[in-house]
Design an enzyme around this catalytic site. Structure first.
Site, PDB file in Angstrom:
ATOM      1  N   ASP A   7     -25.663   6.391   9.463  1.00  0.00           N
ATOM      2  CA  ASP A   7     -26.618   5.490   8.600  1.00  0.00           C
ATOM      3  C   ASP A   7     -26.628   4.145   9.221  1.00  0.00           C
ATOM      4  O   ASP A   7     -25.814   4.044  10.173  1.00  0.00           O
ATOM      5  CB  ASP A   7     -26.052   5.393   7.198  1.00  0.00           C
ATOM      6  CG  ASP A   7     -26.791   4.521   6.662  1.00  0.00           C
ATOM      7  OD1 ASP A   7     -28.247   4.470   6.427  1.00  0.00           O
ATOM      8  OD2 ASP A   7     -26.287   3.537   5.850  1.00  0.00           O
ATOM      9  N   ASP A   9     -28.414   0.957   7.755  1.00  0.00           N
ATOM     10  CA  ASP A   9     -28.089  -0.356   6.967  1.00  0.00           C
ATOM     11  C   ASP A   9     -26.989  -0.274   6.019  1.00  0.00           C
ATOM     12  O   ASP A   9     -26.863   0.649   5.337  1.00  0.00           O
ATOM     13  CB  ASP A   9     -29.279  -0.470   6.102  1.00  0.00           C
ATOM     14  CG  ASP A   9     -30.705  -0.832   6.673  1.00  0.00           C
ATOM     15  OD1 ASP A   9     -30.656  -1.843   7.496  1.00  0.00           O
ATOM     16  OD2 ASP A   9     -31.486  -0.081   6.813  1.00  0.00           O
ATOM     17  N   GLY A  50     -35.791   2.093   0.960  1.00  0.00           N
ATOM     18  CA  GLY A  50     -37.161   1.851   1.680  1.00  0.00           C
ATOM     19  C   GLY A  50     -37.789   0.459   1.092  1.00  0.00           C
ATOM     20  O   GLY A  50     -37.761   0.113   0.048  1.00  0.00           O
ATOM     21  N   GLY A  51     -38.093  -0.583   2.133  1.00  0.00           N
ATOM     22  CA  GLY A  51     -38.437  -1.695   1.944  1.00  0.00           C
ATOM     23  C   GLY A  51     -39.648  -1.703   1.057  1.00  0.00           C
ATOM     24  O   GLY A  51     -39.936  -2.602   0.158  1.00  0.00           O
ATOM     25  N   GLU A  53     -40.927   0.477  -0.841  1.00  0.00           N
ATOM     26  CA  GLU A  53     -40.671   1.389  -2.068  1.00  0.00           C
ATOM     27  C   GLU A  53     -40.106   0.193  -3.009  1.00  0.00           C
ATOM     28  O   GLU A  53     -40.516   0.207  -4.319  1.00  0.00           O
ATOM     29  CB  GLU A  53     -39.845   2.379  -2.111  1.00  0.00           C
ATOM     30  CG  GLU A  53     -40.649   3.583  -1.344  1.00  0.00           C
ATOM     31  CD  GLU A  53     -40.816   3.497   0.198  1.00  0.00           C
ATOM     32  OE1 GLU A  53     -40.134   2.635   0.791  1.00  0.00           O
ATOM     33  OE2 GLU A  53     -41.126   4.507   0.760  1.00  0.00           O
ATOM     34  N   HIS A  80     -44.464  -5.946   3.658  1.00  0.00           N
ATOM     35  CA  HIS A  80     -43.512  -5.109   4.443  1.00  0.00           C
ATOM     36  C   HIS A  80     -43.672  -5.272   5.879  1.00  0.00           C
ATOM     37  O   HIS A  80     -42.681  -5.603   6.633  1.00  0.00           O
ATOM     38  CB  HIS A  80     -43.433  -3.710   4.053  1.00  0.00           C
ATOM     39  CG  HIS A  80     -42.457  -2.719   4.397  1.00  0.00           C
ATOM     40  ND1 HIS A  80     -42.491  -1.695   5.472  1.00  0.00           N
ATOM     41  CD2 HIS A  80     -41.255  -3.145   4.442  1.00  0.00           C
ATOM     42  CE1 HIS A  80     -41.357  -1.142   5.703  1.00  0.00           C
ATOM     43  NE2 HIS A  80     -40.477  -1.839   5.053  1.00  0.00           N
ATOM     44  N   LYS A  83     -42.415  -8.844   6.717  1.00  0.00           N
ATOM     45  CA  LYS A  83     -40.803  -8.763   6.618  1.00  0.00           C
ATOM     46  C   LYS A  83     -40.133  -8.306   7.615  1.00  0.00           C
ATOM     47  O   LYS A  83     -39.400  -8.802   8.090  1.00  0.00           O
ATOM     48  CB  LYS A  83     -40.437  -7.956   5.288  1.00  0.00           C
ATOM     49  CG  LYS A  83     -39.032  -7.880   4.900  1.00  0.00           C
ATOM     50  CD  LYS A  83     -38.154  -6.719   5.761  1.00  0.00           C
ATOM     51  CE  LYS A  83     -38.142  -5.655   5.111  1.00  0.00           C
ATOM     52  NZ  LYS A  83     -37.318  -4.649   5.880  1.00  0.00           N
ATOM     53  N   THR A 122     -34.687   3.167   7.259  1.00  0.00           N
ATOM     54  CA  THR A 122     -35.075   2.165   7.473  1.00  0.00           C
ATOM     55  C   THR A 122     -36.079   2.390   8.561  1.00  0.00           C
ATOM     56  O   THR A 122     -36.212   3.406   9.217  1.00  0.00           O
ATOM     57  CB  THR A 122     -34.295   1.117   8.236  1.00  0.00           C
ATOM     58  OG1 THR A 122     -34.743  -0.070   8.112  1.00  0.00           O
ATOM     59  CG2 THR A 122     -33.660   1.284   9.725  1.00  0.00           C
ATOM     60  N   SER A 123     -37.021   1.287   9.099  1.00  0.00           N
ATOM     61  CA  SER A 123     -38.346   1.603   9.726  1.00  0.00           C
ATOM     62  C   SER A 123     -37.696   1.683  11.199  1.00  0.00           C
ATOM     63  O   SER A 123     -36.737   0.984  11.604  1.00  0.00           O
ATOM     64  CB  SER A 123     -39.379   0.421   9.517  1.00  0.00           C
ATOM     65  OG  SER A 123     -39.570   0.122   8.291  1.00  0.00           O
ATOM     66  N   ASN A 126     -37.261  -1.692  12.805  1.00  0.00           N
ATOM     67  CA  ASN A 126     -35.898  -2.330  12.472  1.00  0.00           C
ATOM     68  C   ASN A 126     -34.818  -1.891  13.221  1.00  0.00           C
ATOM     69  O   ASN A 126     -33.795  -2.652  13.632  1.00  0.00           O
ATOM     70  CB  ASN A 126     -35.579  -2.368  10.971  1.00  0.00           C
ATOM     71  CG  ASN A 126     -36.686  -2.797  10.079  1.00  0.00           C
ATOM     72  OD1 ASN A 126     -37.424  -3.792  10.645  1.00  0.00           O
ATOM     73  ND2 ASN A 126     -36.917  -2.341   8.987  1.00  0.00           N
TER      74      ASN A 126
HETATM   75  C1  XBP Z   1     -31.775   1.390   3.924  1.00  0.00           C
HETATM   76  C2  XBP Z   1     -32.951   0.998   3.215  1.00  0.00           C
HETATM   77  C3  XBP Z   1     -33.841   0.248   3.773  1.00  0.00           C
HETATM   78  C4  XBP Z   1     -33.707  -1.156   4.299  1.00  0.00           C
HETATM   79  C5  XBP Z   1     -35.186  -1.842   4.535  1.00  0.00           C
HETATM   80  O1  XBP Z   1     -31.213   2.589   3.220  1.00  0.00           O
HETATM   81  O2  XBP Z   1     -33.040   1.248   1.833  1.00  0.00           O
HETATM   82  O3  XBP Z   1     -35.091   0.448   2.933  1.00  0.00           O
HETATM   83  O4  XBP Z   1     -33.307  -1.971   3.216  1.00  0.00           O
HETATM   84  O5  XBP Z   1     -35.637  -0.890   5.701  1.00  0.00           O
HETATM   85  P1  XBP Z   1     -30.248   3.242   4.093  1.00  0.00           P
HETATM   86  P2  XBP Z   1     -37.428  -0.781   5.534  1.00  0.00           P
HETATM   87  O6  XBP Z   1     -29.181   2.557   4.429  1.00  0.00           O
HETATM   88  O7  XBP Z   1     -29.429   4.253   2.867  1.00  0.00           O
HETATM   89  O8  XBP Z   1     -30.870   4.240   4.791  1.00  0.00           O
HETATM   90  O9  XBP Z   1     -37.801  -2.287   5.058  1.00  0.00           O
HETATM   91  O10 XBP Z   1     -37.660  -0.704   6.770  1.00  0.00           O
HETATM   92  O11 XBP Z   1     -37.655   0.124   4.603  1.00  0.00           O
HETATM   93 MG    MG Z   2     -26.891   2.385   3.929  1.00  0.00          MG
END
Ligand code: XBP
Ligand code: MG
Length: 259
Positions: A7, A9, A50-51, A53, A80, A83, A122-123, A126
């Site tokens: 993973d 984030d 998801g940011g 979402e 988004h 951001k 995440t994207s 990122n």
């Molecule tokens: C990661 C997320 C992501 C980040 C932001 O979850 O929830 O949405 O907060 O990324 P995980 P984006 O660690 O469980 O994968 O803005 O690109 O969605």
């Molecule tokens: Mg995580």
């Protein structure tokens, strides 16, 4: 165990509080919106992965958000994108660092010939920003498979991101091990049949996370893990090693934080 599925984030790095959250607030400010997400509110919003979402979820509870779903969608997309640009700037400026011992475990797994994948919601932009700031990991090409938010129909806790990573690696789920930090991430791995080790992160330090083969405070420590690690193991490095991960997988038990 033939592969590690990482993973991003909260696991590779503490990206949320000082990375994504601040970048969201900068995006609100840039568009002249009065909204600001403080640390506690953002913690509650992290139950939505998801940011984009997360933005839509927050807007649904606001009286000052655009009334029509279509308008909210357009605003969320604009915020988004903004951001993510601010996030990349922050990461490049050093606001987010890899968690301790992450690079050491990745390097050890490479030396031992394990395959390694990224499995994140995440994207991709990122992820690229984070890996650019951590050259020791070798960039996206340093991983054998990379599955990001854009690659799936449904984000975690849905298992799709892990299922796609396994398909790319052409491995059955029990030959992989996921490393996660959140309840949703751990649930996604479990739903894909992948054993999961949880390294607790800032926002999920107290969260209820069930069904992991091991759960602990971070890869840089041998104390505080369940199942316990011997203090003297770890080749003297004082961190969690590949041998520890293999040991936990071989035990095959799921730990409960309540026993
Ligand atoms: C990661 C997320 C992501 C980040 C932001 O979850 O929830 O949405 O907060 O990324 P995980 P984006 O660690 O469980 O994968 O803005 O690109 O969605
Ligand atoms: Mg995580």
């Amino acid at each position: 165990m033939k592969a590690l599925l990482w993973d991003v984030d909260g696991t590779l790095a503490e990206t949320e509080r000082d990375g994504h959250r601040v970048a969201f607030n900068e995006a609100f400010e840039a568009l002249g919106l009065p909204w600001r997400w403080d640390e506690a509110h953002y913690g509650r919003l992290l139950t939505v992965s998801g940011g984009r979402e997360r933005l839509l979820h927050d807007m649904a509870a606001r009286t000052d958000a655009p009334p029509l779903a279509q308008q909210r969608e357009a605003l969320a997309a604009e915020l988004h994108a903004l951001k993510n640009r601010r996030y990349a700037d922050r990461v490049a400026a050093g606001a987010v660092a890899l968690r301790p011992a992450v690079a050491a475990l990745i390097a050890e797994a490479r030396r031992q010939g394990l395959r390694q994948a990224i499995a994140t919601t995440t994207s991709r932009a990122n992820l690229r920003a984070l890996l650019a700031a951590a050259p020791a990991l070798g960039g996206i090409d340093g991983f054998d498979a990379v599955v990001c938010g854009e690659d799936v129909q449904r984000k975690k806790p849905d298992p799709e991101v892990f299922q796609r990573a396994l398909a790319l690696l052409q491995l059955p789920s029990l030959q992989a091990l996921a490393i996660e930090d959140s309840p949703g991430g751990a649930a996604a791995a479990r739903a894909a049949g992948v054993p999961v080790v949880v390294t607790r992160s800032h926002y999920f330090a107290q969260a209820t996370i069930e069904g992991a083969v091991a759960i602990g405070p971070g890869l840089d420590r041998r104390d505080g893990w369940r199942p316990a690690l011997t203090e003297r193991g770890g080749g003297g490095e004082g961190r969690v090693t590949l041998a520890d991960l293999q040991h936990w997988c071989a035990l095959g038990d799921c730990v409960s934080q309540f026993t």
